[in-house]
Design an enzyme around this catalytic site. Structure first.
Site, mmCIF file in Angstrom:
data_model
loop_
_atom_site.group_PDB
_atom_site.id
_atom_site.type_symbol
_atom_site.label_atom_id
_atom_site.label_comp_id
_atom_site.label_asym_id
_atom_site.label_seq_id
_atom_site.Cartn_x
_atom_site.Cartn_y
_atom_site.Cartn_z
ATOM 1 N N THR A 13 -14.349 41.380 -9.642
ATOM 2 C CA THR A 13 -14.867 42.497 -8.846
ATOM 3 C C THR A 13 -14.283 43.823 -9.284
ATOM 4 O OG1 THR A 13 -15.283 41.096 -6.921
ATOM 5 C CG2 THR A 13 -14.991 43.435 -6.499
ATOM 6 N N SER A 62 -14.795 35.366 -11.160
ATOM 7 C CA SER A 62 -13.762 34.331 -11.207
ATOM 8 C C SER A 62 -14.151 33.042 -10.509
ATOM 9 C CB SER A 62 -12.432 34.847 -10.647
ATOM 10 O OG SER A 62 -12.433 34.906 -9.243
ATOM 11 N N THR A 95 -10.896 37.815 -7.424
ATOM 12 C CA THR A 95 -10.058 37.346 -6.319
ATOM 13 C C THR A 95 -10.265 35.867 -5.983
ATOM 14 O OG1 THR A 95 -11.719 38.067 -4.700
ATOM 15 C CG2 THR A 95 -9.988 39.633 -5.264
ATOM 16 N N ASP A 96 -11.465 35.330 -6.266
ATOM 17 C CA ASP A 96 -11.803 34.000 -5.755
ATOM 18 C C ASP A 96 -10.897 32.892 -6.272
ATOM 19 O OD1 ASP A 96 -13.791 34.964 -4.155
ATOM 20 O OD2 ASP A 96 -15.431 34.436 -5.498
#
Length: 317
Positions: A13, A62, A95-96
């Site tokens: 992101t 991710s 972030t995932d």
């Protein structure tokens, strides 16, 4: 001259863009190159305390992280950590799955220099993107002389690789460190360590495996969830099809399992499948299983991090 900071871009992101001006959702991750991200934050040159070098490894969301990209990331980190002119590494990441990558690197990389993962919850084209400040904090942290090992920084908070977890799908402060708490904070300058000093460095558990990753096949390890009404059909199907080398059971409470799932896992272990149990509770630490338990446990690790550990154990035996 101070050592250089190497910034490895993988997408996420933080490199995302939206066709809707100023939008914080509905964007596409991994659209901007790492050189563009660095150019957008002129303060980075001062924060780095030395030369700043950018290297694009990937442009992925991710959620689509692969073992092949993990291998590439480990290889490039090893090269740069061995370079005497490099003071630290920053990795921009989605972030995932950031917590999984952080835990993987923690188990494989030497800890004499900092490797800092950072990310964003809003794309670069948002009205108020959080990526630039996170990137600035990450570079400043990587340039800290007393920083070492794998760290993560977002929303001004420094987390350790073992504790960090994404706890919210939208908030800017999406990451937390559970009961252990953060390691420190970035307060518009040098890091403020939680206990007035940097944490002690730990020896990577699978450090000898890092250089051999590309020569080994990744074990097929899946996560199964214990819940009300659970049964063993998924476990039995995976074992019968011969498509699994290991299983992580995301258990309730203190490592408890639905009886139907427990029986299926017992059958899987008897068939030679490695089984590990980790609590699905986001806080606290389940007690270790007794020595005569039919499978291992992962106290203090989330199921996704337990999966990383089990894969590395199977590769390193």
């Amino acid at each position: 001259m101070a050592g250089k900071i190497v910034v490895l871009g993988t997408g996420g992101t933080i490199a995302g863009t939206s066709d809707v001006p100023g939008a914080s959702v509905g964007y596409t991750a991994g659209q901007l190159g790492i050189a563009q991200l660095l150019a957008a934050v002129p303060q980075l040159a001062q924060a780095a305390r030395g030369p700043l070098v950018a290297e694009q490894l990937a442009q992925v969301d991710s959620k689509d992280m692969t073992h092949a990209l993990w291998e590439r990331l480990v290889q490039r980190c090893l090269v740069h950590l061995a370079d005497e002119t490099v003071a630290g590494i920053v990795i921009t990441h989605g972030t995932d799955t950031l917590e999984e990558t952080a835990w993987l690197l923690h188990n494989l990389l030497p800890t004499h220099k900092p490797v800092v993962l950072t990310s964003a919850m809003r794309p670069a084209t948002a009205l108020a993107p959080d990526g630039p400040q996170n990137l600035l904090d990450a570079v400043a942290l990587a340039a800290e002389p007393d920083a070492h090992g794998v760290l993560a920084v977002a929303a001004g908070v420094v987390h350790g690789a073992r504790e960090v977890a994404k706890m919210h799908p939208l908030r800017l402060d999406a990451f937390a460190s559970g009961d252990g708490g953060p390691l420190g904070w970035m307060d518009a300058g040098p890091v403020r360590w939680a206990h007035a000093r940097a944490p002690e460095a730990s020896v990577p558990r699978h450090g000898g495996l890092a250089a051999r990753l590309g020569q080994l096949a990744w074990p097929r390890v899946q996560i199964v969830l214990s819940h009300a009404g659970a049964d063993g059909s998924v476990v039995d199907a995976l074992v019968t099809a011969g498509v699994v080398d290991g299983l992580v059971a995301a258990a309730t409470g203190n490592g408890t399992l639905h009886q139907e799932l427990e029986q299926a896992l017992t059958r899987a272990a008897a068939a030679g499948v490695a089984v590990c149990v980790a609590s699905r509770c986001p806080q606290g630490r389940m007690l270790a299983l007794p020595p005569d338990a039919p499978w291992s446990s992962a106290p203090g690790l989330s199921p996704v991090k337990a999966r990383v550990s089990l894969m590395l154990q199977l590769m390193d035996r």
